[in-house]
Design an enzyme around this catalytic site. Sequence first.
Site, PDB file in Angstrom:
ATOM      1  N   SER A 141     -28.507  -5.634 -48.028  1.00 36.42           N
ATOM      2  CA  SER A 141     -28.975  -5.661 -46.635  1.00 36.42           C
ATOM      3  C   SER A 141     -27.793  -6.063 -45.759  1.00 36.42           C
ATOM      4  O   SER A 141     -26.821  -6.660 -46.254  1.00 36.42           O
ATOM      5  CB  SER A 141     -30.077  -6.723 -46.501  1.00 36.42           C
ATOM      6  OG  SER A 141     -30.375  -6.975 -45.147  1.00 36.42           O
ATOM      7  N   TYR A 154     -34.294 -14.967 -47.997  1.00 39.60           N
ATOM      8  CA  TYR A 154     -33.851 -13.562 -48.017  1.00 39.60           C
ATOM      9  C   TYR A 154     -32.330 -13.493 -47.898  1.00 39.60           C
ATOM     10  O   TYR A 154     -31.667 -12.766 -48.651  1.00 39.60           O
ATOM     11  CB  TYR A 154     -34.530 -12.828 -46.862  1.00 39.60           C
ATOM     12  CG  TYR A 154     -34.355 -11.331 -46.848  1.00 39.60           C
ATOM     13  CD1 TYR A 154     -35.207 -10.498 -47.567  1.00 39.60           C
ATOM     14  CD2 TYR A 154     -33.349 -10.732 -46.095  1.00 39.60           C
ATOM     15  CE1 TYR A 154     -35.064  -9.115 -47.532  1.00 39.60           C
ATOM     16  CE2 TYR A 154     -33.198  -9.351 -46.062  1.00 39.60           C
ATOM     17  CZ  TYR A 154     -34.055  -8.548 -46.772  1.00 39.60           C
ATOM     18  OH  TYR A 154     -33.910  -7.180 -46.737  1.00 39.60           O
TER      19      TYR A 154
HETATM   20  P1  NAD Z   1     -41.223  -1.790 -48.958  1.00 35.63           P
HETATM   21  O1  NAD Z   1     -42.101  -2.964 -48.721  1.00 35.63           O
HETATM   22  O2  NAD Z   1     -41.530  -0.493 -48.254  1.00 35.63           O
HETATM   23  O3  NAD Z   1     -41.089  -1.483 -50.507  1.00 35.63           O
HETATM   24  C1  NAD Z   1     -40.884  -2.513 -51.443  1.00 35.63           C
HETATM   25  C2  NAD Z   1     -41.115  -1.987 -52.838  1.00 35.63           C
HETATM   26  O4  NAD Z   1     -40.943  -3.091 -53.749  1.00 35.63           O
HETATM   27  C3  NAD Z   1     -42.532  -1.465 -53.070  1.00 35.63           C
HETATM   28  O5  NAD Z   1     -42.483  -0.355 -53.949  1.00 35.63           O
HETATM   29  C4  NAD Z   1     -43.234  -2.633 -53.746  1.00 35.63           C
HETATM   30  O6  NAD Z   1     -44.332  -2.249 -54.561  1.00 35.63           O
HETATM   31  C5  NAD Z   1     -42.085  -3.182 -54.568  1.00 35.63           C
HETATM   32  N1  NAD Z   1     -42.305  -4.568 -54.973  1.00 35.63           N
HETATM   33  C6  NAD Z   1     -42.586  -5.651 -54.197  1.00 35.63           C
HETATM   34  N2  NAD Z   1     -42.760  -6.736 -54.966  1.00 35.63           N
HETATM   35  C7  NAD Z   1     -42.585  -6.336 -56.252  1.00 35.63           C
HETATM   36  C8  NAD Z   1     -42.627  -6.990 -57.504  1.00 35.63           C
HETATM   37  N3  NAD Z   1     -42.915  -8.296 -57.603  1.00 35.63           N
HETATM   38  N4  NAD Z   1     -42.398  -6.259 -58.615  1.00 35.63           N
HETATM   39  C9  NAD Z   1     -42.142  -4.937 -58.541  1.00 35.63           C
HETATM   40  N5  NAD Z   1     -42.074  -4.261 -57.386  1.00 35.63           N
HETATM   41  C10 NAD Z   1     -42.291  -4.963 -56.247  1.00 35.63           C
HETATM   42  O7  NAD Z   1     -39.751  -2.282 -48.559  1.00 35.63           O
HETATM   43  P2  NAD Z   1     -38.402  -1.503 -48.162  1.00 35.63           P
HETATM   44  O8  NAD Z   1     -38.161  -1.757 -46.725  1.00 35.63           O
HETATM   45  O9  NAD Z   1     -38.403  -0.115 -48.675  1.00 35.63           O
HETATM   46  O10 NAD Z   1     -37.346  -2.400 -48.952  1.00 35.63           O
HETATM   47  C11 NAD Z   1     -36.664  -1.975 -50.107  1.00 35.63           C
HETATM   48  C12 NAD Z   1     -35.380  -2.788 -50.248  1.00 35.63           C
HETATM   49  O11 NAD Z   1     -34.538  -2.544 -49.123  1.00 35.63           O
HETATM   50  C13 NAD Z   1     -35.600  -4.302 -50.306  1.00 35.63           C
HETATM   51  O12 NAD Z   1     -34.728  -4.881 -51.247  1.00 35.63           O
HETATM   52  C14 NAD Z   1     -35.240  -4.738 -48.905  1.00 35.63           C
HETATM   53  O13 NAD Z   1     -34.820  -6.072 -48.861  1.00 35.63           O
HETATM   54  C15 NAD Z   1     -34.118  -3.770 -48.582  1.00 35.63           C
HETATM   55  N6  NAD Z   1     -33.851  -3.634 -47.155  1.00 35.63           N
HETATM   56  C16 NAD Z   1     -34.810  -3.166 -46.304  1.00 35.63           C
HETATM   57  C17 NAD Z   1     -34.504  -3.057 -44.970  1.00 35.63           C
HETATM   58  C18 NAD Z   1     -35.494  -2.546 -43.968  1.00 35.63           C
HETATM   59  O14 NAD Z   1     -35.233  -2.647 -42.767  1.00 35.63           O
HETATM   60  N7  NAD Z   1     -36.625  -1.988 -44.381  1.00 35.63           N
HETATM   61  C19 NAD Z   1     -33.244  -3.427 -44.491  1.00 35.63           C
HETATM   62  C20 NAD Z   1     -32.294  -3.891 -45.392  1.00 35.63           C
HETATM   63  C21 NAD Z   1     -32.611  -3.993 -46.725  1.00 35.63           C
END
Ligand code: NAD
Length: 259
Positions: A141, A154
């Site tokens: 991130s 986080y």
């Molecule tokens: P999301 O909530 O859309 O998806 C998260 C995924 O992780 C889902 O498939 C969920 O089922 C899975 N998950 C959650 N807890 C779990 C567990 N205990 N065991 C197994 N699977 C689990 O989130 P996203 O925005 O797609 O985020 C994905 C990654 O990208 C994360 O690591 C997040 O920190 C990172 N990220 C997101 C953003 C953003 O703005 N969305 C920005 C920077 C980084």
Amino acid sequence: MLQGKTALITGSTSGIGQAIAEALAAQGANIVFNGFGEADHIDALLNTARSHGGRALHHPADMRRPDEIAAMMDLAQAEFGGVDILVNNAGIQHVAPVDEFPLDKWNDIIAINLSSAFHTTRLAVPGMRQRGWGRIINIASAHALVASPFKSAYVAAKHGIAGFTKSCALELAQSGVTVNAICPGYVRTPLVERQIPDTMKARNLTREQVERDVLLAAQPTKRFVTVEEIAAMVGYLASDAARSVTGALMSVDGGWTAQ
Ligand code: NAD
């Protein structure tokens, strides 16, 4: 282009992970999906992935549980002979002042956003090393590089994954295995959507104001990064063209961390 390769993407039933799985499947890779979700949704993901010619399965391992992670890696070994492209993507968020941060939320965030990457990596590396080819891509991130208040767990986990990425890259530098992290800015996914109603209420703002003045306040482009843009970076890092890219933290953040 990835025919015969197997990609395992943690947290690939939603958001960024789902887009990455779809993009790698479109290149012909076998896919191991992971994450929570409705059976119908997961079936649809498997069918779409298989439509490109590769095989696909889903393992519901909870990323808080090292034993379940090991079972998932065993399944990938048994079905596909191992994992060639490992994408550590599963992640959750919780926002609270440090002195009020719930203990269970701290533990879950460190387990899912940081420690799970250690557990998948340690089990994927021997096979990658043996085959002389591997790609480990950690979805970090902008918060792996800079901080925001009220996100202590986080930010700690994401800074941790940045260090983990670099250390593993050095260990594996001569093995044909690269280890990199992608540092997205704000991407419109369910993880971000869930933060909007609370912020609207807490700050008495409209949805538009929250998006522009709170979420995108630090993002100079003033637009959300798309999941396809993150998947494209994964596609590059997975390619042979990227074989000299290792230990890198690749920002895809609309200029956020340039400030
Ligand atoms: P999301 O909530 O859309 O998806 C998260 C995924 O992780 C889902 O498939 C969920 O089922 C899975 N998950 C959650 N807890 C779990 C567990 N205990 N065991 C197994 N699977 C689990 O989130 P996203 O925005 O797609 O985020 C994905 C990654 O990208 C994360 O690591 C997040 O920190 C990172 N990220 C997101 C953003 C953003 O703005 N969305 C920005 C920077 C980084």
